[in-house]
Design a protein around this motif. Sequence first.
Motif: not given
Length: 170
Positions: A77-88
């Motif tokens: 389980t993650l938070s919605s923040r996981a959607e925004q932090i796709g980073a190389p």
Amino acid sequence: MTTSKKGTLNEVGMAGEFHVLAQLLQRGYSAHPTLGNTKGMDILVVDQETGHMLKVEVKTASDAMRAPTKRLWWCWTLSSRAEQIGAPNLVYCFVHLGEVGTLPRFFLVPSEVVAEQCSREHREWIAAGPEDRRTTRTDTAIRNFWFYNDENNYENNWEVLRCKLEDRTA
């Protein structure tokens, strides 16, 4: 002597972080825990030759394996923040502690994969609505990152760290 005590959520999280830290150090990485002082990363990995840095976000569970069908799957389980932090320069390390006294299992996934999957699956969940279709699903901050046990190369994929560090431009 083993015990059945699992620990609080904080203790489980810290156990996962220290297990990952040990794995990184054992593999020769220069790895530094942030001990909760840096949002969005738990461990900072530094390539001593190039100076490139990589962030590792550790997510730990004692009960991540699921088997409601004949096919085993994993879920954190993650938070919605996981959607925004796709980073190389960010990699998730999902840790399944399992039973006390056994070695954990490690699943390393680039953050871009986590962000895309969490976003897509949440959109599909909202669009599907409830079974009876009389009400609509309301948005929530909860996201799940899951995968089938037999359809990934995430387990012990420590190579993703080396690839991420090498792909960085100075």
